[in-house]
Design a protein around this motif. Structure first.
Motif, short mmCIF file in Angstrom:
data_model
loop_
_atom_site.label_atom_id
_atom_site.label_comp_id
_atom_site.label_asym_id
_atom_site.label_seq_id
_atom_site.Cartn_x
_atom_site.Cartn_y
_atom_site.Cartn_z
N GLY A 149 17.77 6.28 -13.03
CA GLY A 149 17.22 7.08 -14.12
C GLY A 149 16.02 7.90 -13.68
O GLY A 149 15.89 9.09 -14.03
N LEU A 150 15.13 7.27 -12.90
CA LEU A 150 13.96 7.98 -12.40
C LEU A 150 14.37 9.12 -11.48
O LEU A 150 13.88 10.25 -11.60
N TYR A 151 15.29 8.85 -10.57
CA TYR A 151 15.69 9.88 -9.61
C TYR A 151 16.40 11.05 -10.29
O TYR A 151 16.21 12.21 -9.92
N GLN A 152 17.19 10.75 -11.31
CA GLN A 152 17.85 11.81 -12.06
C GLN A 152 16.83 12.71 -12.74
O GLN A 152 16.98 13.95 -12.77
N ASP A 153 15.79 12.12 -13.31
CA ASP A 153 14.74 12.91 -13.96
C ASP A 153 14.02 13.81 -12.96
O ASP A 153 13.69 14.96 -13.25
N ILE A 154 13.74 13.27 -11.78
CA ILE A 154 13.06 14.06 -10.75
C ILE A 154 13.92 15.25 -10.33
O ILE A 154 13.44 16.38 -10.21
N LYS A 155 15.20 15.00 -10.13
CA LYS A 155 16.11 16.09 -9.73
C LYS A 155 16.18 17.16 -10.81
O LYS A 155 16.23 18.36 -10.51
N ALA A 156 16.17 16.74 -12.07
CA ALA A 156 16.26 17.71 -13.16
C ALA A 156 15.00 18.56 -13.27
O ALA A 156 15.06 19.76 -13.55
N LYS A 157 13.85 17.96 -13.04
CA LYS A 157 12.58 18.67 -13.21
C LYS A 157 12.15 19.43 -11.95
O LYS A 157 11.39 20.40 -12.05
N ALA A 158 12.61 18.99 -10.79
CA ALA A 158 12.23 19.66 -9.54
C ALA A 158 13.50 19.88 -8.71
O ALA A 158 13.68 19.27 -7.65
N PRO A 159 14.39 20.75 -9.16
CA PRO A 159 15.71 20.89 -8.53
C PRO A 159 15.68 21.42 -7.11
O PRO A 159 16.64 21.23 -6.36
N LYS A 160 14.60 22.10 -6.70
CA LYS A 160 14.53 22.69 -5.37
C LYS A 160 13.74 21.83 -4.38
O LYS A 160 13.61 22.20 -3.21
N ALA A 161 13.23 20.72 -4.84
CA ALA A 161 12.32 19.93 -4.01
C ALA A 161 13.06 19.03 -3.02
O ALA A 161 14.15 18.54 -3.31
N LYS A 162 12.45 18.83 -1.87
CA LYS A 162 12.84 17.72 -1.00
C LYS A 162 12.13 16.49 -1.55
O LYS A 162 10.92 16.53 -1.78
N VAL A 163 12.86 15.42 -1.77
CA VAL A 163 12.28 14.20 -2.32
C VAL A 163 12.33 13.11 -1.26
O VAL A 163 13.41 12.79 -0.74
N VAL A 164 11.16 12.56 -0.93
CA VAL A 164 11.07 11.48 0.05
C VAL A 164 10.63 10.21 -0.68
O VAL A 164 9.52 10.16 -1.23
#
Length: 277
Positions: A156-171
């Motif tokens: 759920g957390l990761y889905q929210d991050i992807k939705a709000k920052a779709p262009k970001a590299k997430v580490v």
């Protein structure tokens, strides 16, 4: 004489042909574009355990010597949003930290999951005079939670991050083992240390699987911290601090500068260039 002139003409032609390549090689590398960086997560990202904190961070205990601030200070950063907070669970990150993300965000880092499984409670269950058996029970309960409940919370957390920052590299960074197996008469028994390290490994395994499923990069700090846990000769993790228990069992300044920062650098590239999507 004719042959000498022919050779001169050949050398001149070669020099002319090679000149553009020489200039291209000598040209300086372009300066990377500034990146908007958001540092989210719990105490292992805020810098709890370092001892010196930003005056405006309150109980979140954010330190300018924590790995996110060190990374931002050594890379080309446009904006740096430092939201990681001591004690944060995955739900806390979702509800209180994601407001800094947008479609311009190029890099997101976080540690999350340790508080969900009961990091502090597990350690309290292992402190003397607790038995090895009671410590094992607490660790096993945390592992059970990590396998049964935590994956859904992380998703759920990761889905929210992807939705709000779709262009970001997430580490997504993991957690180091807290203890070494050296002789350590005034700390946890060897059995407890092994049990707690087993719990950390299992937690990292679960987090890595969910991060990779989301398309994120998982960065494991375990190898960087090897030899530098509690009971080691050069520990980068704080022992029990009775005067300020919150500081206990967290990386110190060396843990962030020499453990977590190189781990993040390896995940983003040496210069951190073009880490965004």
């Amino acid at each position: 004489m004719i042959r000498a002139r022919a050779l001169q003409a050949t050398f001149a032609a070669l020099a002319t042909a090679l000149l553009p390549a020489t200039i291209a090689v000598a040209a300086p590398a372009p300066t990377p574009a500034p990146i908007d960086y958001a540092a989210l997560g719990d105490s292992y990202s805020s810098g709890t355990g370092i001892g010196e904190y930003r005056p405006d961070s309150g109980d979140c205990r954010r330190s300018d010597s924590a790995y996110p601030a060190l990374w931002a200070g050594s890379h080309t950063v446009g904006t740096f949003s430092f939201k990681a907070c001591s004690g944060a669970t995955t739900q806390d990150v979702r509800s209180g930290q994601l407001n800094v993300l947008n479609d311009r965000t190029g890099l997101v880092t976080l540690t999350a999951g340790g508080n969900d499984v009961g990091f502090s409670d597990i350690l309290r269950s292992c402190v003397f005079p607790a038995s090895d058996a009671s410590c094992d029970a607490a660790v096993n309960a945390g592992i059970n939670y990590a396998n049964r409940t935590l994956p859904g919370r992380l998703d759920g957390l990761y889905q929210d991050i992807k939705a709000k920052a779709p262009k970001a590299k997430v580490v997504v960074l993991g957690y180091p083992r807290l203890f070494e197996r050296d002789v350590c008469p005034f700390s946890f028994s060897l059995h407890k240390r092994d049990s707690l390290n087993r719990g950390a490994d299992e937690l990292d395994r679960v987090i890595a699987a969910r991060a990779q499923s989301a398309g994120f990069t998982f960065a494991n700090p375990t190898s960087r911290f090897a030899g530098h846990g509690i009971c080691g000769r050069d520990p980068w993790i704080n022992q029990l601090n009775v005067a300020d228990p919150v500081e206990s069992y967290h990386p110190d300044g060396d843990g962030h500068a020499r453990g977590y920062l190189p781990t993040l650098n390896s995940a983003t590239g040496r210069a951190g260039d073009h880490v965004g999507g």
